[in-house]
Design an enzyme around this catalytic site. Structure first.
Site, mmCIF file in Angstrom:
data_model
loop_
_atom_site.group_PDB
_atom_site.id
_atom_site.type_symbol
_atom_site.label_atom_id
_atom_site.label_comp_id
_atom_site.label_asym_id
_atom_site.label_seq_id
_atom_site.Cartn_x
_atom_site.Cartn_y
_atom_site.Cartn_z
ATOM 1 N N LYS A 120 19.325 40.652 -4.285
ATOM 2 C CA LYS A 120 18.123 41.451 -4.051
ATOM 3 C C LYS A 120 18.409 42.845 -4.595
ATOM 4 C CE LYS A 120 14.635 42.837 -0.750
ATOM 5 N NZ LYS A 120 14.439 44.119 -1.442
ATOM 6 N N LYS A 134 41.309 66.149 21.354
ATOM 7 C CA LYS A 134 41.630 67.516 21.756
ATOM 8 C C LYS A 134 41.768 68.483 20.587
ATOM 9 C CE LYS A 134 44.190 66.046 25.892
ATOM 10 N NZ LYS A 134 45.514 66.098 26.579
ATOM 11 N N HIS A 186 0.858 -1.190 0.000
ATOM 12 C CA HIS A 186 0.000 0.000 0.000
ATOM 13 C C HIS A 186 0.891 1.237 0.000
ATOM 14 C CE1 HIS A 186 0.870 -0.555 4.327
ATOM 15 N NE2 HIS A 186 0.729 0.770 4.405
ATOM 16 N N ASP A 240 1.424 5.021 1.892
ATOM 17 C CA ASP A 240 1.072 5.878 3.031
ATOM 18 C C ASP A 240 1.237 7.347 2.626
ATOM 19 O OD1 ASP A 240 2.678 3.423 5.015
ATOM 20 O OD2 ASP A 240 0.518 3.834 4.988
#
Length: 832
Positions: A225, A702, A44, A46
Site C-alpha cells: 500500500k 533522577k 440437471h 442446480d
C-alpha cells in the site's frame, strides 16, 4: 432466521445417511455463487446464490446458455446451507436427490440493484465472475405459473460475453468439475474485443478498508500500500497526461515523470498507479512527496504502476486482474527505469505479508481479487489492510500556539456525516515542523471564516479560529473515542489530490463482510456522535489486541497497561527517529513497576509484529540482537509487558564503530536538582572546549543524559577510553562535584558520570521511552536553553507527555549533521 429458511431443506434429508451438510458455512468476503451438476433421476444443474445467510437455489433442466435468445427454465427450490457450495459426492439411493453431484462452476456474483427487492419482485439482475460463467445475467419469475415450486427463467444479458447458441454451448464444451482447477485455465468463453477509442477521462477503482485478511487468501494478489498520491496516466502517442484520482490534470507539475513516460514509449492506454518518493533508507516519505510539489522539485518522484484498464486499442476492464497485470508486466519489461516501475506482488500468506509490511514501517498492504474486473468506483474486490489507522480530514480551524511554538497550536478537524454535514473529529497538534507551521498558517490566514463549519459547535481546547473547510490533512491516530474524537493524532501532510466533499470517517469492515461496506463507502459515514462505542477488549490497531488492559502497572499513579500502550502509540513516530536501525534491549516488568524487572536482549519475534531479529550479535557465542523496525513494534513490546526501551551506541549496519557517546549524570545521595543542572552546564562547557557538539535529554529518572554524536570511524575501546578520560579529568578538576567511581558510597553528595554506557554491549534508555519507576517518567530531548526550567529528570511522564509533543524532536535538530571525529578532541584532552 437462517434455521427457518433451512427447514424445508432439512425435512427432506436424513443426515445420518446422506453426506450432504446439514448446516454451517460462513459468508465470504463477496457473495458466492455455485452451479452444481447433478445426476439425479434426470441430469440437471442446480444454480445457487449466496443471499441472506443461505444459498437461494434454482434447478435448471438444461443448464445455462450464453445466447440471450435462449431463455433457460430455472425452478425455484428450497434454500441450501452455505456449506453446500463446496459439496461434491454421491447422494445414496432412496435419499432425496439420489445421484452424483459435482461443482460445475463457482465464483462470485454481484447484484445490479437491491438483490432482496429483486428476489421479491421476480426480477433479479446480476453479474457473474466464475470459471465458466461471466458477464451480466437475469433471473425472471414467470407470471401466472403458481405452485409449490416457482418457475423462473435464466437469461443472458447482451454484453461482450454473449455468444450464439449455435456457436458455443458452455455445458457441452466445459462439462467437468472446477474443484482444484485454476480459474484462468478453464474458460473457453472469450469476450469479443473490438478496437475502442481511448476515453478522455477515467475514474480509478477504489479500495474498501477491512479489519483483516480475506478468508480465501489464494484468490487474492497482495501488493504494497503505497504512501503517496494515486495517479492515472493517459498515453496516446506523444499526447501524455497525468491525472489525480479526482481527475485533476497534474501533467504540468511533473515534467520529469512525463518525460520518463515519453522516453519509455509506452503503448496507447490508461495506466493506473501511485507516485511516491523513496528516501535514503529505502522508505517511502509522504512528507518529502508533498514538499517536492511545494518546491517544484519533483524529479525524485517514482511512479509505480499496478493496473492497466485500457491498452493498445483494447478495453481491458472486464479481463481478470491477473490478466491485466500480466499485460502490464510485459509492456514494462524493457521499459522500466528509476522513475517508472512495476508494482510487484507478494507470494506469501497475507498475514506474513501484512506483518512484513508493518515491520518495514509501511502503511499497509493492498489485496486485490485475482479474477476481478476493473470498476471505476469503490469495490470489495480491492481491500486495504492497514498497519495503523490513518485517513484524511477536513481542516476546519486552528488554535493559538503556546510557549515558543509559532504558527498555530493545533488543527481542528472534521468529516462529513451521512447527511453531508461536517462533524467535529478532534484536533491534531503534533507532527509539524517549523516550515510546515509557517506555510500552513499562511494558507489558513487566507480562508478564515466567521463561524464554525460544523452542524453543532464543539467544545475545543484553546480559543478556536475557524476557516472554510477546503484544505485536507492526512492524519494517523491510535483510535476513535466513544464520542467520535481522535486519540493520539499525528499530522503527516496535506492532500491536494482529493475533493473535500469526499472526506468521511473511514469504517473498517470485517473482512468477510467487506462487500457490505461498499454501499456504505459510497455514501458519507454516520455522524461521529452516532458511532457505536468501542468494546472493552481494546484493539489499538488492526492487528494488536492488548491483554489485561486494565491491570495497574504503577500503584503510585494508577497508570494501567493500556495507558502505557497508548502512550507508545502516541510517541511512536517521534521515538522511531531514535530507534531506527539500532539494536535494542527491552526492560520487561510483568508485575509492574514494583515487581521484578529484567532485560530482554534476545527473543523469538514471530508473535511480535514490528520487532525483528538482527544478523548482528555481540559475539559468535551470543544470540542475535533485537531491533524495533516500526512503531507497531513499540505497541507489540508494550503488550509484551515492556516498559523501558534501551538502545546501543551504534547502528546495526556498522556495529563495530559507535556513532555516539553518552554521559549519564547519575546523582548520589544528597545531590539536589540544582546541582545536577549545574553539572550538566559544566559538562557542556568542557565539551565545547574540545569542539564537540552536545545534546541534552532528561533521563526519565533522577538525572540527565548528555549525548555527543560522533563519526563512525572509532572502535568501541577508543570511544569508551575517551569518555573515561573526560570523566576522570572532570572528577580530578572538580572533586566536590564529580566522582569517577560508581557505587553508592563513592558518590554521596556527588555526581557519577557514567561512562560505562559507551562500552560494547552497553545500552542507554531511548529518547521518549518510559521508565520502570514510580510515576513512569519519560526520557525527552530538550534544548540547552530549557535546562533551567526543568523540575527534574522526570519532568514529563506518560500521563502528561502530550504537553511536549508540539516540541517533539526539534531540540535535537541537526543532530546527525553535527557528528564529528574524536581525533582533534583526543589531542586537546591530552594537553589539558
Amino acid at each position: 432466521m437462517t434455521a427457518d429458511k433451512l427447514g424445508r431443506y432439512k425435512a427432506k434429508r436424513d443426515f445420518g445417511i446422506t453426506p450432504e451438510p446439514a448446516e454451517g458455512g460462513e459468508p465470504g468476503l463477496q457473495r458466492a455463487f455455485v452451479i452444481q451438476k447433478h445426476w439425479a433421476s434426470r441430469l440437471h444443474y442446480d444454480f445457487r446464490l449466496e443471499l441472506g445467510g443461505t444459498l437461494v437455489s434454482w434447478a435448471m433442466p438444461k443448464g445455462p446458455s450464453f445466447d440471450p435468445q435462449d431463455k433457460r427454465m430455472a425452478v425455484h427450490v428450497e434454500d441450501h446451507p452455505l456449506s453446500y457450495a463446496s459439496f461434491e459426492g454421491t447422494i445414496p439411493e432412496k435419499q432425496y436427490g439420489a445421484g452424483r453431484v459435482i461443482v460445475w462452476d463457482e465464483g462470485t456474483w454481484h447484484p445490479l440493484g437491491d438483490p432482496d427487492a429483486g428476489l421479491r419482485s421476480g426480477h433479479l439482475k446480476f453479474e457473474l465472475r466464475g470459471h465458466k460463467m461471466r458477464g451480466k445475467w437475469a433471473l425472471v419469475r414467470m407470471k401466472g405459473r403458481g405452485g409449490k415450486q416457482e418457475p423462473w427463467l435464466l437469461i443472458k444479458e447482451k454484453d461482450e460475453y454473449a455468444r450464439p447458441a449455435d456457436e458455443f454451448s458452455v455445458v457441452d464444451e466445459l462439462p467437468d468439475s472446477v474443484k482444484g482447477a485454476e480459474p484462468a485455465a478453464l474458460p473457453k468463453v472469450r469476450p469479443k474485443r473490438l478496437p475502442v477509442t481511448l476515453p478522455e477521462t477515467l475514474a480509478p477503482q477504489l479500495a474498501t478498508l477491512v479489519d483483516g485478511p480475506p478468508k480465501d487468501p489464494d484468490n487474492w494478489v497482495y501488493e504494497i500500500k503505497f504512501d503517496g498520491y494515486r495517479l492515472l496516466a493517459r498515453v496516446d502517442g506523444a499526447d501524455i497526461n497525468l491525472f489525480t484520482r479526482n481527475g485533476n490534470d497534474w501533467t504540468s507539475k511533473m515534467a520529469h515523470l512525463r518525460a520518463a513516460i515519453q522516453k519509455a514509449r509506452l503503448p496507447q492506454g490508461w495506466y493506473d498507479g501511485e507516485i511516491v518518493i523513496v528516501n535514503e533508507d529505502g522508505m517511502q516519505d509522504f512528507g518529502a512527496l508533498q514538499g517536492a510539489f511545494d518546491s517544484d522539485r519533483t524529479q525524485d518522484i517514482v511512479y509505480f504502476l499496478f493496473d492497466l484498464p485500457y491498452f493498445d486499442g483494447r478495453d481491458l476492464r472486464d479481463l481478470p486482474l491477473q490478466a491485466r497485470r500480466e499485460i502490464l508486466r510485459a509492456a514494462l519489461q524493457e521499459r522500466e527505469s528509476d522513475t517508472l516501475r512495476f508494482s510487484a506482488s507478494f507470494d506469501a500468506p497475507p498475514q506474513r505479508v501484512v506483518q512484513a509490511a508493518c515491520e518495514r514501517g509501511l502503511e499497509g498492504v493492498m489485496a486485490k481479487r485475482k479474477d476481478s474486473a476493473y470498476r471505476s468506483h469503490r469495490s470489495p474486490d480491492w481491500i486495504k489492510l492497514k498497519c495503523a489507522q490513518r485517513q484524511e480530514f477536513l481542516i476546519c480551524g486552528w488554535t493559538d500556539p503556546q510557549g515558543t511554538r509559532s504558527g498555530f497550536g493545533s488543527l481542528l478537524l472534521g468529516v462529513h456525516d451521512a447527511h453531508g454535514n461536517i462533524v467535529y473529529a478532534g484536533n491534531v497538534g503534533t507532527g509539524f515542523n517549523e516550515r510546515t507551521l509557517a506555510k500552513l498558517k499562511a494558507q489558513l490566514d487566507t480562508i478564515g471564516a466567521d463561524k464554525a463549519p460544523f452542524a453543532q459547535n464543539p467544545r475545543t481546547l484553546g480559543r478556536p479560529h475557524w476557516v472554510k473547510p477546503v484544505l485536507i490533512a492526512e492524519v494517523s491516530f491510535a483510535q476513535w473515542t466513544r464520542d467520535g474524537r481522535l486519540r493520539h493524532a499525528v499530522f503527516h501532510g496535506m492532500r491536494a489530490d482529493k475533493s473535500p466533499k469526499s472526506i468521511v470517517r473511514e469504517q473498517a469492515a470485517s473482512a468477510p463482510k467487506a462487500r457490505a461496506a461498499v454501499a456504505a463507502a459510497r455514501r458519507p459515514a454516520p455522524p461521529a456522535s452516532a458511532a457505536r462505542a468501542e468494546p472493552a477488549s481494546h484493539a489499538l490497531s488492526n492487528r494488536l489486541r492488548v491483554t489485561n488492559p486494565d491491570r495497574v502497572i504503577d500503584k503510585t499513579t494508577g497508570i494501567t497497561k493500556i495507558e502505557l500502550v497508548r502512550y507508545y502509540g502516541l510517541v511512536g513516530e517521534l521515538m522511531m527517529e531514535h530507534l531506527r536501525h539500532r539494536p535494542v534491549a527491552l526492560v520487561r516488568a510483568p508485575a509492574g513497576v514494583a515487581g521484578h524487572h529484567f532485560f530482554q536482549k534476545h527473543a523469538e519475534v514471530e508473535k511480535l509484529p514490528g520487532i525483528v531479529q538482527l544478523d548482528t550479535a555481540l559475539s559468535p557465542d551470543h544470540a542475535a540482537m533485537l531491533q524495533i523496525a516500526s512503531s507497531q513494534g513499540l505497541l507489540s513490546a508494550a503488550q509484551w509487558n515492556v516498559i523501558e526501551v534501551h538502545t546501543v551506541n551504534a547502528v546495526s549496519s556498522a556495529f563495530e564503530t559507535p556513532d555516539r557517546i553518552v554521559f549519564d549524570l547519575d546523582p548520589g545521595e544528597g545531590v539536589t536538582w540544582r546541582d545536577i543542572q549545574k553539572a550538566a552546564r559544566v559538562m557542556r562547557e568542557f565539551l565545547d572546549q574540545l569542539s564537540l557538539p552536545s545534546f541534552l535529554k532528561t533521563s526519565g529518572g533522577k538525572g540527565l543524559h548528555v549525548v555527543v554524536p560522533i563519526r563512525k570511524t572509532h572502535t568501541w575501546d577508543e570511544a569508551k577510553d575517551f569518555s573515561r578520560a573526560i570523566v576522570v579529568h572532570l572528577a580530578t578538576t572538580l572533586p566536590q562535584m564529580f566522582v569517577a567511581k560508581s557505587g553508592p558510597k563513592n558518590r554521596v553528595g556527588k555526581i557519577f558520570i557514567d561512562y560505562l554506557r559507551n562500552g560494547l554491549g552497553a545500552t542507554t534508555v531511548c529518547a521518549w521511552s518510559a521508565r520502570a519507576r514510580p510515576g513512569l517518567g519519560i526520557s525527552v530531548p530538550v534544548d540547552w536553553d530549557e535546562l533551567g526550567a526543568l523540575r527534574g529528570g522526570d519532568h514529563w511522564t506518560v500521563r502528561d507527555a502530550h504537553a511536549r509533543l508540539d516540541k517533539g524532536n526539534e531540540p535535537w535538530k541537526g543532530y546527525v549533521r553535527a557528528a564529528k571525529s574524536l581525533k582533534s578532541a583526543m589531542k586537546t584532552l591530552g594537553h589539558v
